[in-house]
Write an enzyme that holds these catalytic residues in place. Structure first.
Site, PDB file in Angstrom:
ATOM      1  CG  ASP A 215     -65.060  60.289  53.334  1.00 55.61           C
ATOM      2  OD1 ASP A 215     -64.134  61.012  52.929  1.00 55.61           O
ATOM      3  OD2 ASP A 215     -66.176  60.254  52.808  1.00 55.61           O
ATOM      4  CD  GLU A 216     -62.934  54.282  55.363  1.00 50.70           C
ATOM      5  OE1 GLU A 216     -62.594  53.259  54.764  1.00 50.70           O
ATOM      6  OE2 GLU A 216     -63.658  55.160  54.862  1.00 50.70           O
TER       7      GLU A 216
ATOM      8  CD  GLU B  20     -69.876  86.056  44.727  1.00 53.24           C
ATOM      9  OE1 GLU B  20     -71.041  86.368  44.422  1.00 53.24           O
ATOM     10  OE2 GLU B  20     -69.003  86.898  45.014  1.00 53.24           O
TER      11      GLU B  20
ATOM     12  CD  GLU C 204     -60.706  87.186  39.705  1.00 51.57           C
ATOM     13  OE1 GLU C 204     -59.870  86.466  40.268  1.00 51.57           O
ATOM     14  OE2 GLU C 204     -61.079  88.283  40.164  1.00 51.57           O
TER      15      GLU C 204
ATOM     16  CB  CYS D   1     -99.520  55.429  41.496  1.00 44.69           C
ATOM     17  SG  CYS D   1    -100.119  53.860  40.820  1.00 44.69           S
TER      18      CYS D   1
ATOM     19  CG  ASP E   9     -65.195  60.566  59.277  1.00 46.79           C
ATOM     20  OD1 ASP E   9     -64.961  61.769  59.031  1.00 46.79           O
ATOM     21  OD2 ASP E   9     -66.004  59.878  58.636  1.00 46.79           O
TER      22      ASP E   9
ATOM     23  CE  LYS F 119     -61.084  91.533  40.005  1.00 48.86           C
ATOM     24  NZ  LYS F 119     -60.728  90.901  41.290  1.00 48.86           N
TER      25      LYS F 119
ATOM     26  CE  LYS G 208     -70.439  89.387  38.542  1.00 49.21           C
ATOM     27  NZ  LYS G 208     -71.432  88.627  39.318  1.00 49.21           N
TER      28      LYS G 208
END
EC number: 6.5.1.2
Length: 660
Positions: free
Chosen positions: A32-33, A169, A112, A418, A36, A284, A114
């Site tokens: 990630d660094e 979707e 496929e 608590c 970034d 389909k 849904k």
């Protein structure tokens, strides 16, 4: 630093490739660094040269101002609804109608998943995302273009330059849905009834920044308007995936009812293991020429059908509502239900989040309610069916004392706590968490064992785990020589655990895995001695987190120091040490059986500066293999990626100063 337009374009392409690997292939190419850092450089160049901004740059995903209302967009072609079938008999009847209307039986069917989310229609023109709209009434939808651009799995640009609609979707992953509802409950906000509602609600935010925070994904399922000439439905979808969209976990072509049913059963079995919600599979007719022959009803096409799974939502009655005390002292109400079967699992309990949620929904003992269960998501009461009330239902009182230790509670409105640190429930749950997989991962120390150790007086605190003696364990029911020795060995094997795992295991409120890593990277084992002003210097640390650390250390300083003495956690390696590692910045893949669990090896490699991914590509530096290696071994051979035996991996780790 990016110096010119050519370097800028190269950087944008690199970011797009990395984002595609991360969000679409689920196989990150860089840490990630690294992403970034380049992202910030691209941002800086774009600020200095606004006239040169590439509209497909990842920086252009977020930036639109909040809208006052949604405008309407007319779809280029109608978005149809879909007929549903719910069992094998209904599927058989649908197939018979298709065969009859087609005038033949030698048909293929494209299958496929849904996905259970919110439908979205994307329009691309000249290779760029022009607009995104919800289904609406099938003819006209709401303009959510700014929000769609924040979804990383929706390409801002595609290779195809013609005018085209791509439909699919928008979904939220199950674990992200659970986190989102948990966060909303803590804030006193209404929770989403199910992942579908969460996805739809997140897509219809007036502020795109809110949508961006929701971690949505887009799975395409068809093409609307287009001027391309496809012969088969599966060719259509192959084309879509070539444009950079996510492929589903499974798709297939079936030639008869038996194959369709077999695939349906496979989908059903895999449903709970998947990160996103499925509510069935779509069948389909594959040959597109037959679509017009079969035609349409007023509502849906006759050439496709949704073969739905049994419902994950069921109606049942709340028998009782009992309070549970967690490791931080938060008291959570749990609904005891009349047993109801959902997807083959008998559900008898469901979370109610907090007492504010009970009051907001007016949940009462005796109410008929809707319960949802999805995979690893904890069963949850989503709706009260007030029309079934008889007048005998009982309202729930907010607890004034802890149900376990009897001490007065702190009522903060949303949360009730608590505050007794010696409360048995808090102690037991703290030990369970401390030993759990995401923390110290002490094998053999599950909930039942911890409760037994606590009840017999052998463990009153996590420190006591490391003082256990075999002769004491042998006196306990169910403990023979081997089991007792295994538990002693397991507690001793965690010595030398990484600093961040140790901090994470302490269960400090608001301090999770990411924050624990940042603490240890900044301060090492002296993290608990850091002054308040220094804690604020850590990126992302605000008043709530700093206060949690301060309060925890104030009460538990002696325990922290004792645990450091017992566990001898390892300091994180300094950046310059990692740079000198032979594995620094190397992308590696593991395959086969090795002498340590995969998760442990991954940690060791990451400490040495390596980036561990799940699949082999041209960007992989090494594939380390153990006994009985799998398909990744063959893939590496095909791509010419260096294959190194497990022994070589241990040598490189040793060279990097990392000991198992």
């Amino acid at each position: 630093m990016i110096k010119n337009y050519q370097e800028y374009k190269e950087a944008v392409e690199k970011l797009k490739r990395w984002a595609y690997a991360y969000y679409v292939l689920d196989n990150p190419e860089v840490p990630d660094e690294v992403y970034d850092k380049l992202y910030r450089e691209v941002e800086e160049y774009e600020k200095a040269h606004p006239d040169q901004i590439d509209p497909t740059s990842p920086t252009q995903r977020i930036g639109a101002e909040p809208a006052k209302e949604f405008k309407k967009i007319k779809h280029l072609s109608k978005m149809w609804s879909m007929e549903d079938v719910f069992n094998q008999r209904e599927m058989h009847e649908w197939l018979e109608r298709v065969y009859k209307n087609a005038g033949r039986k030698d048909l293929q069917f494209y299958i496929e998943p849904k996905f259970d989310g919110a439908s979205l229609n994307l329009i691309y023109e000249n290779g760029l995302l022009k607009s995104a709209a919800t289904r609406g009434d099938g003819e006209v939808g709401e303009d959510v273009t700014a929000n769609a651009k924040t979804i990383p799995s929706i390409p801002l640009g595609i290779d195809y330059k013609g005018l085209i609609e791509i439909r699919g979707e928008v979904v939220i992953r199950k674990d992200d849905f659970e986190k989102l509802n948990h966060e909303r409950a803590l804030k006193g906000e209404s929770t989403f009834a199910n992942p579908r509602n969460a996805a739809a609600g997140s897509l219809r935010q007036l502020d795109p920044k809110v949508t961006a925070q929701r971690k949505l994904y887009f799975y395409p399922w068809d093409i609307g308007y287009n001027t391309l000439n496809f012969k088969y439905q599966h060719e259509k979808m192959d084309f879509v995936y070539q444009q950079g969209f996510i492929k589903p976990f499974k798709r297939a072509i079936c030639e008869n009812e038996e194959e369709i049913q077999q695939l349906y059963e496979e989908f059903s079995k895999e449903r709970d293991k998947l990160p996103v919600m499925l509510d069935g599979m779509v069948v389909k007719v594959d040959e597109i020429a037959l679509h017009e022959i079969l035609g349409y009803t007023v509502k849906y096409p006759r050439w496709m059908v949704a073969y739905k799974f049994p419902a994950v939502e069921k109606m049942t009655r709340i028998i009782d509502i009992v309070p549970q005390v967690g490791r931080t002292g938060v008291i959570t109400p749990v609904a005891i239900l009349e047993p109801v079967e959902i997807e083959g699992v008998v559900v008898e309990r469901a979370t109610l989040h907090n007492y504010a949620e009970i009051e907001r929904k007016d949940i009462r003992i005796g109410d008929m309610v809707i319960v949802i269960r999805s995979g690893d998501v904890i069963p949850e009461v989503t709706k009260v069916l007030t029309q079934y009330r008889t007048g005998k239902e009982k309202k729930v009182e907010r607890p004034k004392v802890c149900p376990v230790c009897g001490q007065p509670v702190l009522d903060e409105g949303i949360l009730i706590k608590c505050q007794n640190l010696s409360c048995p429930a808090r102690v037991v749950n703290s030990i369970i968490y401390f030993a759990s997989k995401q923390c110290l991962d002490i094998s053999g120390l599950g909930e039942a064992t911890v409760k037994l150790l606590y009840e017999k007086g052998l463990v009153k605190d996590v420190v006591d785990l490391f003082k256990l003696k075999k002769e004491d364990l042998l006196r306990l029911p169910g403990f023979a020589e081997k089991k007792a020795q295994n538990l002693i060995d397991a507690t001793q094997s965690v010595k030398g655990v990484e600093c961040w795992r140790f901090v994470n295991a302490l269960g400090i409120e608001h301090i999770g895995e990411v924050a624990s890593k940042k603490l240890c990277e900044k301060f090492g084992l002296d993290w608990y001695k850091a002054p308040k002003e220094k804690l604020y210097e850590i990126e992302g640390f605000g008043p709530e987190m700093v206060r949690s650390i301060e309060e925890f250390v104030e009460v538990n300083k002696e325990k922290i120091e004792k645990l450091i003495e017992l566990l001898q956690p390892t300091e994180p390696k300094k950046e310059e040490e990692v740079e000198n590692s032979p594995l620094a910045h190397k992308t590696v893949v593991l395959t086969g059986e090795m002498k340590l669990p995969r998760s442990k090896i991954k940690e060791l490699l990451e400490r040495a500066g390596a980036h561990v991914t799940n699949s082999v590509s041209h960007h992989t530096d090494y594939v380390f293999y153990g006994e009985n290696p799998g398909s990744k071994f063959q893939k590496a051979q095909q791509l010419g990626v260096p294959l190194l035996p497990e022994e070589k991996m241990w040598e490189l780790l040793k060279e990097a100063g990392i000991e198992a």
